[in-house]
Design an enzyme around this catalytic site. Structure first.
Site, PDB file in Angstrom:
ATOM      1  N   ASN A 145      42.309  39.236  45.223  1.00 20.75           N
ATOM      2  CA  ASN A 145      41.462  38.337  46.003  1.00 20.75           C
ATOM      3  C   ASN A 145      41.989  36.904  46.037  1.00 20.75           C
ATOM      4  OD1 ASN A 145      40.776  37.123  43.588  1.00 20.75           O
ATOM      5  ND2 ASN A 145      38.907  38.322  43.335  1.00 20.75           N
ATOM      6  N   ILE A 146      41.261  36.037  46.717  1.00 21.08           N
ATOM      7  CA  ILE A 146      41.742  34.672  46.950  1.00 21.08           C
ATOM      8  C   ILE A 146      41.948  33.895  45.655  1.00 21.08           C
ATOM      9  CG2 ILE A 146      40.734  34.487  49.260  1.00 21.08           C
ATOM     10  CD1 ILE A 146      38.520  32.751  47.976  1.00 21.08           C
TER      11      ILE A 146
ATOM     12  N   CYS B 201      38.536  44.130  54.188  1.00 24.69           N
ATOM     13  CA  CYS B 201      38.541  43.786  52.763  1.00 24.69           C
ATOM     14  C   CYS B 201      37.069  43.549  52.426  1.00 24.69           C
ATOM     15  CB  CYS B 201      39.433  42.591  52.480  1.00 24.69           C
ATOM     16  SG  CYS B 201      39.270  41.213  53.636  1.00 24.69           S
TER      17      CYS B 201
ATOM     18  N   GLY C 254      36.655  40.399  55.594  1.00 29.78           N
ATOM     19  CA  GLY C 254      37.527  40.663  56.729  1.00 29.78           C
ATOM     20  C   GLY C 254      38.088  39.407  57.346  1.00 29.78           C
TER      21      GLY C 254
END
Lengths: 603, 831
Positions: free
Chosen positions: A309-310, A370, A373
């Site tokens: 993830n980010i 994800c 999105g």
């Protein structure tokens, strides 16, 4: 003039810069800094730049509403800095009024573009107070009720970049609408989904009510819509957000039927759903109401692509910065690089996109999502499209790709980059787009002749991702951009690029349509993008152009020369013995030499 | 009975089919092809073959598969593609076709069957029919053959057995049988003995070869001594060595005892700014220094520069041969993976595993040392002497790297070959022991030469436009090392080579009159085949592959010859020569010192020196020297020294190519080490074989134009006068035309325009007919050119002056020390 801002030099050798800004550097200390139309001086000050490479440098710093500019007064050490304020993520005071030691009192500036800057000021009389406050104010205008510089600048360009992407035109290029897919304007006023564009392509059979019911079951109403369709086999790439399955494992018949419609459109035997997340994360998302498609979706298979993830990406790039700035980790470079996992993340994104592209080119439709999105989904869909469709590998096509998959589909640029926002520790910030550009760079390295644009374009895009000089990357989604009148009040980055196209062209580009590019996504073949991540290090050569490119230009010149000579000879000599000279002298039509034809026997 | 019949069956497998034998043998005289298209070498027998086999092509070959016939002879595994063009029966034999693998370079044979993989050894038996045959080679190639369903099972099994039984398992003695298989036939012996040797390179075999090099470098004050002509002074040194002119042979003879293995300081190369590079072994310490000896030793060591000598110690900072061997075996294991299990290092551990091989560390340390030496040399008039315990490993690496960095000639194919001949083959690098062909001396094995090739590749990848040779050439050299066929690598020194060539009969010996010197050695059999040199590339590579050894159109600025060893352009030179004569410094770990025991005869124990030449060790010029090294450090910090480090900065041909050595700047030679098939290969060119890279295509185009121009101008030139037609044949004539080099080409002069076209740049002919005119880069060392004086004229002569006139000059020859260069450069490019 073009490209007034792509110049962020840390030193005189820093050369990935446009000619205009260079001219401005030649001028004398601050007196003649060439400002952009609309740019205003705020403050200037004698200061000491603590250069990590050549030590403390005396000079003068100028702050405008757009940039931080420093020029050394010492002729021996020519250091010039030209940093758009947008690239600054954090400004801090360094040392106190009583702190001892040379140059211990001043400002410490952290930038978003992989560098830090330190300035030392005189300790007497709170000399930094005014400059700190003004810098803080103009570096983070949105936090201080000021407009972003993109709204202030008066720069004019020959081209209008806002016209580069027109959704309906792009769908028409792909052959849409057709008897399986239709264009809908249901989101015309962002009622269906406020983070989606207004024009969407959906299965022909689906009704507007279906879309609304599906929207209820998809996170933030980001329903599956078409991104790309394969001209021959009609396989499609659809993108969306996660289904709202939740802990209880809710089902939604409409959503299931909708996906079935996507599958039926080209009669794919099995619709493949790519969930970009690691499966653990997908499961964990159930707790917050999300989740993934279960067995109830018939004729569909779910594949997790294990992309982090980010937050993981942000930390990874932070680690990378630690080992390359200011000093490159010398003793254990490769294991340090490995421990940042940056290349591994790049590899996972690329290999996910390869799987998508492979599925689609073999005739199977896919759906990518994800969580919401707008991050990993954008990476995967745009990279897969880049692999599948040679149009996106042209200079204009690449602009369309970014406009379409990133900007219009609501990648949250404002949150991820934090334009004009002082909150440097915001957990929403993440270099997702940088990672995408890195993946593109990896592809250009592996296929040096397949892309019409060159590395300079990628660098320019990343520079202006932060600069706030253009409206292109501002705000999180189209509805916000409409509200802020971005297209009316700001200039597009593509105006700059398309006004000076020749700067961004790859001389080796060999157009070849219909070929799918599969890069090798292996650590053995991925490289660190040294000319971006380590470009502030003066030891890394800033190559204006690659040696290969240089050689190509030299060869071109030679060819011209010989052609001219041949022509001259033909003119001067009319005897029959020179009939050789009359054979076509357009070398482009010459047949490839023998040695290449011998190898063309693969089965 | 049953078992008996089984054995006979096996034996029969081993024997070549009689019919086939007849076929290939009948072809011996006519050199004709086998019916299936394999062109056998004279005396070569096909042991087994399999039809309808597909070979996997590498990225370089264009990927995909090619279908054809697979052969196993007792020399090679050969593969002939179905539609390969019929070879010319009268052409010279080529040892290996493009798809062939010599048995001696096979390391392991692996077959892949349904769901399994098996390592095939000479004793193993197969319980399944292989679908795939994978040959792992010593040179890191992995060659993969796929058996079609149409391939008869019997052929599949038999060829697998045959290859497994005949490939060369590493054991002593197998090398000789391999050599005999390749070169042992009467016809091959005859053929090899009649081959002409490449005259475009310097072989450094005779005194005149060395004189030619002295002249090329403009090195005065040196002479070639034949004091070691009978290898009596030093067994490992060549017959000719270069020593200061002022030292007489009788004096010289006394100095050998003072050095390990008698490897006294010898001249290697002169930098165009006048510094000399020398190499020597370590001092013998247990020897008493006579006063006269000391005088001679100092004279030899200081060479032409009586003032200053820097001894560069190579032992400490560079890897030992054992380190190199370990690193290389780790690198091999990493790149090939575990062959038998097809397991490889997990991708996420690739970088750290690569790091832990230390291979890149070692290339870096060699390059760093060579960069230091290059910076010292460019600083002016001094002698740099490389010192290594036995002067036979790292001294070869460093001295040749220095020359590659500083001497553009060494970046051409012929120049590089000459360099390897000078600093490795003749200097006595122990190729034979280091490569360990016989697998009988594992302790000595160390791929020092491969480390050197990697270093050169690093330079090439950082400065691609400054090389005329290509990485295809480096790769060919890399692969040839693993083929025990070449005299260049099958001996440890010139003495051994001489011995061998002497023993194989008169007709194969270069007759130079020393044959009677040596006693025949019983170790090599008189019937051994004559061994060719590795530089005889046409034995190994077809024309089109040899064409790729060099860039089709040489880079600009041209790789010009060094003409004058006394370019005195460096201001530092004065300061350095100011110093007290006789200063010796040691360079070690980047700092200079003058330890008391640096020269054993000057140290306290030997006494004599101090009494006669009382002189305090001077450290006054250490700052001067350190400044030179600082220039190197600054090169990594370009703002200080913009002129030397900017990428397309001043193209002063004598500026060394200083590589960037930071971690991110050192690359892995993927095209060499990652040729294996265990993982997907990156396409370097998406459009592969049929469509070369645009640069290549353009280069070929330019080449064709150039040739056409030459042709056209020939026809025009014949008409006006016969004198016009002359210059295009030899570059001797070309040079004579160029005493006014700069003014040769201007188009404004009607007359000179014809001259220009009548004399095509010699490189074109070089690439077209390799035996044609000497290459452009060849040293104009023939008498009569010495008085050409300054090299500027030649810059233009060899430099396609046509181009220089077409485009702004400063692009090619920017003024040195132009601090604003990057700016002006940039704007000219963006315009």
């Amino acid at each position: 003039m073009a490209s007034p801002v792509s110049a962020y030099n840390s030193n005189a050798l820093d050369t990935h810069i446009s000619s205009t800004s260079r001219e401005s550097l030649k001028m004398e200390l601050l007196a003649d800094v060439s400002l952009l139309p609309g740019e205003e001086r705020i403050i200037d000050k004698e200061t000491m730049y603590i250069c990590p490479f050549s030590g403390a440098v005396k000079g003068k710093v100028l702050i405008t509403n757009y940039r931080l500019y420093f020029k050394s007064s010492d002729a021996d050490v020519a250091v010039t800095l030209d940093v758009p304020l947008g690239a600054i993520s954090r400004v801090e005071k360094m040392g106190g009024a009583s702190s001892r030691g040379e140059n211990s009192y001043g400002l410490d500036i952290t930038c978003k573009d992989m560098r830090n800057l330190r300035f030392a000021l005189k300790q007497e009389g709170h000399s930094r107070r005014d400059i700190f406050e003004l810098l803080f104010k103009y570096a983070f205008p949105l936090s201080h009720g000021l407009p972003l510089f993109a709204y202030v600048t008066q720069e004019k360009y020959a081209e209008n970049g806002w016209s580069i992407y027109r959704p309906v035109e792009e769908f028409r290029r792909q052959g849409l609408p057709n008897n399986k897919w239709r264009i809908t304007f249901i989101n015309k006023s962002y009622e269906l989904c406020d983070t989606y564009p207004t024009v969407l392509a959906v299965p022909f059979k689906s009704k507007e009510e279906d879309l609304k019911r599906v929207a209820a079951f998809r996170s933030r109403a980001r329903i599956p819509v078409l991104s790309w369709i394969h001209r021959e086999n009609q396989a499609v790439i659809c993108r969306c957000s996660q289904p709202l399955v939740g802990m209880s494992g809710k089902r939604n018949k409409d959503d299931e039927r909708y996906l079935e419609m996507i599958r039926e459109a080209n009669d794919t035997p099995k619709l493949t759903i790519y969930d970009a997340r690691p499966s653990v994360n997908a499961v964990a998302n159930k707790a917050t109401g999300g989740g993934y498609e279960g067995d109830e979706y018939q004729n569909a298979e779910l594949v997790f692509l294990d992309i982090q993830n980010i937050h993981v990406m942000r930390e990874s790039l932070k680690k990378l910065k630690d080992i390359v700035y200011p000093n490159v980790e010398e003793s254990h470079w490769l294991s340090s690089l490995e421990s940042t996992h940056w290349l591994e993340h790049v590899k996972l994104v690329l290999s996910g996109a390869i799987q998508v592209a492979d599925k689609v080119s073999s005739g199977n439709s896919v759906v990518i999502h994800c969580s919401d999105g707008w991050d990993r989904t954008a990476q995967l869909s745009s990279l897969a499209m880049l692999m599948l469709d040679s149009h996106y590998r042209t200079l204009r096509g690449f602009q369309v790709l970014i406009e379409k998959e990133w900007i219009s589909f609501g990648h949250k640029f404002a949150s991820r980059i934090g334009h004009g926002d002082k909150n440097h520790a915001d957990q929403d910030r993440s270099p997702i787009f940088v990672q995408f550009i890195d993946c593109v760079w990896q592809m250009t390295k592996q296929f040096p002749t397949a892309f019409e644009f060159n590395e300079r374009l990628l660098l320019t895009i990343l520079d202006h991702l932060y600069s706030c000089c253009f409206g292109t990357f501002l705000y999180n989604c189209e509805s916000m951009r409409d509200q802020q009148e971005v297209r009316l009040k700001t200039v597009s980055l593509w105006s700059l690029v398309n006004s000076k196209m020749e700067m961004y062209l790859n001389p080796f580009y060999t157009p070849e349509s219909g070929r799918v590019l599969y890069p090798v996504a292996s650590m053995r073949h991925l490289e660190l993008w040294v000319t971006y991540y380590i470009r502030w290090n003066p030891r890394i050569r800033h190559q204006q152009q690659s040696p290969v490119e240089q050689r190509y230009k030299e060869l071109l010149a030679l060819r011209e020369e010989y052609l001219k000579k041949l022509e001259a000879l033909e003119l001067s000599d009319s005897s029959p013995s020179s009939r050789l000279a009359n054979t076509p002298n357009t070398p482009a039509s010459s047949t490839p030499p023998q040695q290449y034809t011998q190898l063309q026997t693969p089965l | 009975m049953l078992t008996g019949s089984k054995t006979t069956f096996k034996v029969r497998q081993m024997l070549p089919d009689i019919k086939e034998r007849m076929l290939s043998q009948s072809g011996v005289n006519a050199r004709s092809r086998d019916v299936f298209g394999l062109r056998c070498l004279p005396g070569e027998c096909v042991l087994q073959r399999a039809v309808m086999v597909r070979k996997k092509l590498t990225a370089r070959e264009g990927r995909g598969w090619v279908s054809g016939t697979l052969f196993c002879t007792h020399f090679r595994v050969a593969f002939v593609p179905q539609d390969s063009p019929k070879a010319d029966d009268n052409a010279d034999p080529v040892l290996l076709g493009d798809h062939d693998v010599a048995l001696a370079s096979i390391e392991k044979v692996v077959v892949v069957g349904p769901n399994r993989t098996k390592l095939v050894t000479p004793n193993s038996s197969l319980k399944f029919t292989p679908e795939e045959l994978v040959l792992y080679c010593r040179d890191l190639r992995v060659v993969c053959f796929l058996f079609d369903r149409l391939t008869p099972d019997a052929q599949v099994i038999e060829i697998t057995y045959t290859i497994a039984k005949t490939y060369q398992p590493p054991k002593p003695g197998s090398v000789l049988s391999f050599q005999n298989a390749a070169l042992g036939s009467v016809e091959m012996k005859q053929f090899l003995s009649n081959r002409h040797r490449n005259t475009h390179m310097n072989w450094y075999e005779s005194a005149s070869d060395w004189e030619q090099e002295l002249e090329r470098c403009g090195a005065t004050g040196w002479r070639v001594s034949s004091v070691n002509d009978r290898f009596e002074m030093s067994t490992s040194l060549p017959r000719s060595i270069v020593v200061p002119q002022k030292v007489l042979d009788t004096e010289l003879k006394k100095s050998f005892a003072h050095f390990n293995e008698g490897r006294i300081p010898r001249w290697c190369w002169r930098h165009p700014r006048g510094s000399d590079l020398m190499r020597m072994s370590s001092f013998q310490n247990n020897i008493y220094h006579e006063k006269d000896d000391i005088r001679n030793l100092e004279m030899i060591l200081f060479g032409c520069h009586s003032s200053l000598c820097v001894v560069v110690e190579l032992g400490e900072e560079l890897p030992s041969p054992a380190d190199i061997q370990l690193a290389h075996s780790r690198l091999r294991a990493l790149c090939l993976g575990d062959i038998s299990t097809s397991m490889s290092v997990p991708d996420d551990k690739w970088l750290s595993t690569l790091e832990s091989t230390h291979w890149l560390d070692y290339t870096r340390s060699c390059l760093r040392k060579a960069s230091e030496v290059a910076c010292l040399l460019r600083g002016g008039h001094l002698t740099v002497a490389l010192q290594e315990a036995d002067d036979r490993d790292m001294a070869c690496v460093v001295s040749s790297l220095v020359q590659v960095m500083c001497d553009p000639h060494c970046r051409t194919q012929q120049g590089f070959q000459s360099l390897v001949q000078k600093e490795w083959v003749m200097a006595g690098h122990r190729f034979y022991s280091r490569i360990n062909y016989h697998r009988d001396n594992d302790k000595e094995e160390a791929p020092v030469f491969l480390l050197f090739l990697d270093c050169v590749w690093q330079l090439l990848s950082q400065y691609p436009s400054r090389f005329q040779l290509t990485d295809d050439f480096l790769l060919a050299l890399h692969d040839s090392i693993h083929l025990p066929l070449f005299s260049s690598f099958l001996a440890n020194c010139q003495r051994e080579r001489c011995k061998r060539s002497q023993n194989i009969g008169q007709s194969y010996t270069p007759v130079n009159g020393w044959r009677d010197v040596l006693h025949p050695d019983s170790s090599s059999d008189p019937s051994d085949p004559p061994l060719p040199s590795v530089w005889d590339w046409s034995l190994q590579y077809s024309k089109h592959r040899r064409d790729r050894f060099t860039q089709p159109v040489p880079p600009i600025p041209p790789l010009q010859p060094l003409l004058n060893g006394n370019l005195n352009t460096n201001p530092d030179a004065h300061r350095l020569t100011d110093t007290i004569p006789g200063s010796v410094f040691l360079l070690s770990r980047g700092t200079f010192s003058c330890p008391a025991n640096l020269l054993p005869w000057r140290s306290g124990t030997s006494g004599v020196y101090k009494k006669s030449h009382r002189r305090a060790p001077s450290s006054e010029n250490v700052p001067g020297l350190e400044r030179l090294l600082k220039a190197w450090a600054l090169a990594e910090f370009p703002q200080g020294l913009t002129s030397t480090s900017a990428p397309q900065g001043p193209l002063d041909p004598f500026e060394p190519l200083l590589p960037l050595l930071m971690g991110p700047c050192m690359g892995l030679w993927r095209e060499c080490y990652l040729r294996g098939a265990l993982h997907a290969q990156a396409f370097s060119h998406p459009i592969s074989a049929n469509h070369p890279h645009p640069v290549e295509r353009l280069a070929r185009e330019v080449q064709q134009l150039k040739d056409k121009l030459a042709q056209v101008s020939t026809s025009t030139a014949i008409k006006p006068a016969s004198m016009m037609a002359e210059p295009r044949r030899t570059d001797t004539n070309l040079n004579q035309n160029t005493n006014n080099g700069t003014f040769l080409f201007p188009a404004s002069r009607p007359q000179s325009a014809t001259i220009a076209t009548a004399a095509p740049p010699p490189t074109s002919t070089n690439h077209q007919t390799s035996k044609g005119a000497p290459p452009a880069s060849a040293p104009p060392s023939r008498p009569g050119h010495k008085d050409n004086g300054g090299s500027n004229k030649h810059t233009f002569l060899f430099g396609h002056s046509s181009v220089a006139e077409a485009r702004p000059d400063q692009r090619y020859y920017p003024a040195p020390n132009n601090a604003k260069l990057p700016k002006s450069n940039g704007s000219s490019i963006s315009s």
